[in-house]
Enzyme design. Sequence first.
Site, short mmCIF file in Angstrom:
data_model
loop_
_atom_site.label_atom_id
_atom_site.label_comp_id
_atom_site.label_asym_id
_atom_site.label_seq_id
_atom_site.Cartn_x
_atom_site.Cartn_y
_atom_site.Cartn_z
N HIS A 68 0.83 -1.21 0.00
CA HIS A 68 0.00 0.00 0.00
C HIS A 68 0.87 1.25 0.00
O HIS A 68 2.07 1.20 0.25
CB HIS A 68 -0.96 0.00 1.20
CG HIS A 68 -0.33 0.37 2.49
ND1 HIS A 68 0.39 -0.52 3.25
CD2 HIS A 68 -0.30 1.54 3.16
CE1 HIS A 68 0.83 0.09 4.34
NE2 HIS A 68 0.43 1.34 4.30
N CYS A 69 0.22 2.38 -0.32
CA CYS A 69 0.88 3.68 -0.28
C CYS A 69 -0.15 4.68 0.24
O CYS A 69 -0.96 4.32 1.11
CB CYS A 69 1.40 4.06 -1.67
SG CYS A 69 0.12 4.22 -2.93
N LEU A 70 -0.15 5.90 -0.25
CA LEU A 70 -1.13 6.88 0.21
C LEU A 70 -2.47 6.72 -0.52
O LEU A 70 -3.52 6.64 0.09
CB LEU A 70 -0.59 8.30 0.01
CG LEU A 70 -1.53 9.42 0.47
CD1 LEU A 70 -1.77 9.35 1.98
CD2 LEU A 70 -0.97 10.77 0.09
N GLY A 72 -2.80 4.55 -3.63
CA GLY A 72 -2.88 3.33 -4.42
C GLY A 72 -2.09 3.38 -5.72
O GLY A 72 -1.89 2.36 -6.37
N ILE A 96 -3.52 4.13 2.11
CA ILE A 96 -3.78 4.30 3.54
C ILE A 96 -4.74 5.45 3.79
O ILE A 96 -5.38 5.53 4.84
CB ILE A 96 -2.44 4.49 4.31
CG1 ILE A 96 -2.65 4.29 5.82
CG2 ILE A 96 -1.80 5.82 3.98
CD1 ILE A 96 -1.35 4.22 6.60
#
Length: 104
Positions: A68-70, A72, A96
């Site tokens: 995951h990241c901020l 997607g 996230i």
Amino acid sequence: MLFGLLSKQDINKGVENWKATHGAVLLDVRTKEEYEDYHIDGSLNIPLQNLALINKQLPDKNTPIFVHCLSGVRSESATAMLKNAGYSQVINIGGIRSYKGPTV
């Protein structure tokens, strides 16, 4: 097409699956600074720009990895990079930003 793929991801369900998967890794590919601001407890931070170094921390290419990241977008790139590097169980769970659980 990319946005269609992103809209199907659910980080909340992804985190549940990570917790339920023995030996799995929750990989956060945001920058070190973003990770230090807040992250999901138990996650591993390897920023996207440093992902080539993952072999040192995760040498077993059969390790289940939930990425995951901020939002997607970076995790989508990271998922492709990991699969190209031979990792066989990689899932992009999105950003996230949509996570409803606790962070540290």
